[in-house]
Design a protein around this motif. Structure first.
Motif, mmCIF file in Angstrom:
data_model
loop_
_atom_site.group_PDB
_atom_site.id
_atom_site.type_symbol
_atom_site.label_atom_id
_atom_site.label_comp_id
_atom_site.label_asym_id
_atom_site.label_seq_id
_atom_site.Cartn_x
_atom_site.Cartn_y
_atom_site.Cartn_z
ATOM 1 N N UNK A 74 25.101 -0.776 -6.734
ATOM 2 C CA UNK A 74 24.941 0.606 -6.713
ATOM 3 C C UNK A 74 23.615 1.190 -6.392
ATOM 4 N N UNK A 75 23.247 0.938 -5.033
ATOM 5 C CA UNK A 75 21.961 1.749 -4.575
ATOM 6 C C UNK A 75 22.202 2.813 -3.871
ATOM 7 N N UNK A 76 21.462 3.850 -4.373
ATOM 8 C CA UNK A 76 21.431 5.282 -3.722
ATOM 9 C C UNK A 76 20.238 5.727 -3.222
ATOM 10 N N UNK A 77 20.085 5.938 -1.952
ATOM 11 C CA UNK A 77 18.634 6.543 -1.592
ATOM 12 C C UNK A 77 18.690 7.230 -0.429
ATOM 13 N N UNK A 78 17.722 7.937 0.090
ATOM 14 C CA UNK A 78 17.766 8.890 1.213
ATOM 15 C C UNK A 78 16.362 8.881 1.814
ATOM 16 N N UNK A 79 16.477 9.055 3.150
ATOM 17 C CA UNK A 79 15.292 9.190 3.914
ATOM 18 C C UNK A 79 15.252 10.446 4.871
ATOM 19 N N UNK A 80 14.330 11.367 4.561
ATOM 20 C CA UNK A 80 14.194 12.612 5.515
ATOM 21 C C UNK A 80 13.310 12.265 6.851
ATOM 22 N N UNK A 81 13.841 12.942 7.862
ATOM 23 C CA UNK A 81 13.234 12.701 9.109
ATOM 24 C C UNK A 81 11.576 13.017 8.956
ATOM 25 N N UNK A 82 10.631 11.990 9.364
ATOM 26 C CA UNK A 82 9.406 12.024 9.463
ATOM 27 C C UNK A 82 8.651 11.465 8.084
ATOM 28 N N UNK A 83 9.379 11.100 7.091
ATOM 29 C CA UNK A 83 8.866 10.636 5.919
ATOM 30 C C UNK A 83 8.462 9.195 6.207
ATOM 31 N N UNK A 84 7.563 8.690 5.152
ATOM 32 C CA UNK A 84 7.428 7.335 4.869
ATOM 33 C C UNK A 84 7.932 7.071 3.631
ATOM 34 N N UNK A 85 8.897 6.235 3.158
ATOM 35 C CA UNK A 85 9.445 5.775 2.048
ATOM 36 C C UNK A 85 9.185 4.240 1.902
ATOM 37 N N UNK A 86 8.907 3.905 0.496
ATOM 38 C CA UNK A 86 8.920 2.515 0.196
ATOM 39 C C UNK A 86 9.695 1.984 -0.988
ATOM 40 N N UNK A 87 10.157 0.737 -0.898
ATOM 41 C CA UNK A 87 10.881 -0.070 -1.798
ATOM 42 C C UNK A 87 9.841 -1.110 -2.377
ATOM 43 N N UNK A 88 9.445 -0.727 -3.814
ATOM 44 C CA UNK A 88 8.688 -1.807 -4.395
ATOM 45 C C UNK A 88 9.538 -2.493 -5.458
ATOM 46 N N UNK A 89 8.722 -3.615 -5.950
ATOM 47 C CA UNK A 89 9.428 -4.337 -6.764
ATOM 48 C C UNK A 89 9.079 -6.052 -6.780
ATOM 49 N N UNK B 225 -2.202 1.661 10.570
ATOM 50 C CA UNK B 225 -1.399 1.979 11.735
ATOM 51 C C UNK B 225 -0.145 2.404 11.562
ATOM 52 N N UNK B 226 0.378 2.056 10.389
ATOM 53 C CA UNK B 226 1.802 2.709 10.027
ATOM 54 C C UNK B 226 1.771 4.241 9.672
ATOM 55 N N UNK B 227 0.485 4.765 9.273
ATOM 56 C CA UNK B 227 0.365 6.097 9.066
ATOM 57 C C UNK B 227 -0.058 6.901 10.366
ATOM 58 N N UNK B 228 -0.377 6.312 11.394
ATOM 59 C CA UNK B 228 -0.658 6.655 12.486
ATOM 60 C C UNK B 228 0.646 6.670 13.284
ATOM 61 N N UNK B 229 1.569 5.748 13.143
ATOM 62 C CA UNK B 229 2.899 5.642 13.756
ATOM 63 C C UNK B 229 3.747 6.808 13.258
ATOM 64 N N UNK B 230 3.688 7.116 12.081
ATOM 65 C CA UNK B 230 4.393 8.440 11.321
ATOM 66 C C UNK B 230 3.747 9.645 12.069
ATOM 67 N N UNK B 231 2.619 9.611 12.181
ATOM 68 C CA UNK B 231 2.015 11.012 12.593
ATOM 69 C C UNK B 231 2.342 11.303 14.189
ATOM 70 N N UNK B 232 3.017 10.149 14.679
ATOM 71 C CA UNK B 232 3.687 10.665 16.116
ATOM 72 C C UNK B 232 4.969 11.061 16.066
ATOM 73 N N UNK B 233 5.453 11.126 15.003
ATOM 74 C CA UNK B 233 6.902 11.761 14.502
ATOM 75 C C UNK B 233 7.892 10.740 14.131
ATOM 76 N N UNK B 234 7.522 9.541 13.782
ATOM 77 C CA UNK B 234 8.529 8.268 13.729
ATOM 78 C C UNK B 234 8.601 8.605 12.038
ATOM 79 N N UNK B 235 9.884 8.166 11.657
ATOM 80 C CA UNK B 235 10.391 8.144 10.295
ATOM 81 C C UNK B 235 10.087 6.442 9.953
ATOM 82 N N UNK B 236 9.800 6.252 8.496
ATOM 83 C CA UNK B 236 9.427 4.539 8.549
ATOM 84 C C UNK B 236 9.973 4.334 7.038
#
Length: 237
Positions: free
Chosen positions: A19-34, A178-189
């Motif tokens: 029963x996983x519910x999650x969302x990602x908005x355009x331009x965000x960086x979202x992480x799953x930890x555990x 580098x992940x942050x720089x990629x997001x700064x180009x407009x990528x969603x991650x």
């Protein structure tokens, strides 16, 4: 950009994602930890179409389209691309050839050449090793190569599975910068990461996964200051 509703994945009779519910908005960086074995990677692979569709229940909506029953290659063609845990580069191809595999389905080769240069700027070590075989690279260089290869597929949403796995601390820092720089180009991650400290430093929002379920979600700033998260995942009392 992505909405996952009541996602369940069963491997045989074993319910792995619950029963996983999650969302990602355009331009965000979202992480799953555990913790290891919590179901993070299976969640990511199910979203990417890399698990057996017969075991999947729920909805996976990507840019308004339900992709839950689509095979992985069709999902990739829509602009959702995953960098797998363990890199999976082609050891007997050169760095340049590995990168160009990412552009296999593209016809706009002039743009590919330009983006190849951008990847060499993002990861200068790949330029230095352009003609070196992929199998001779260090673990960190292979991770850079796997990310660069995915970027040449022009994803709208980039999924990364354990980008820090097996890497030295300095290299981990380099990858996440580098992940942050990629997001700064407009990528969603979205990325799955066992190194919770750097995950929460890098992402905007986070989900805590435990036994296949999301047990907590918040901004990464709030999660990093949460006493339960600090004790369980950040090694702080």
């Amino acid at each position: 950009m992505l909405e996952v509703k009541n996602l369940n994945y069963s491997y045989g009779n074993i319910l792995v994602v619950k029963d996983v519910n999650l969302y990602i908005n355009e331009g965000e960086i979202v992480t799953l930890i555990g913790a290891n074995g919590a179901g993070k990677t299976t969640t990511l692979r199910t979203i990417s179409g890399l698990t057996d569709a017969s075991g999947v229940k729920g909805e996976i909506i990507f840019n308004g389209k339900n992709i839950q029953k689509m095979p992985g290659n069709k999902i990739t063609s829509l602009g959702l691309c995953q960098v797998l845990e363990g890199r999976h580069i082609f050891s007997k191809l050169t760095v340049r050839e590995n990168l160009l595999v990412g552009a296999y389905t593209r016809k706009d080769m002039d743009n590919v050449k330009k983006e190849l240069e951008e990847i060499y700027t993002l990861f200068p070590r790949l330029r230095e090793r352009m003609e070196q075989l992929g199998g001779t690279l260090s673990g960190g260089e292979q991770q850079m190569l796997a990310i660069g290869r995915a970027l040449l597929g022009k994803p709208k949403l980039l999924l990364l599975d354990e980008p820090s796995l097996g890497l030295a601390p300095l290299v981990i820092r380099e990858i996440f910068e580098a992940i942050v720089r990629i997001r700064n180009t407009g990528m969603t991650i979205m990325f799955v990461e066992q190194n919770s400290k750097i995950a929460l430093e890098t992402a905007d929002r986070g989900y805590v996964v435990q036994n296949g379920q999301i047990v907590m979600e918040d901004t990464c700033k709030n999660l990093a200051s949460n006493e339960e998260v600090k004790k369980a995942y950040l090694g702080e009392d």
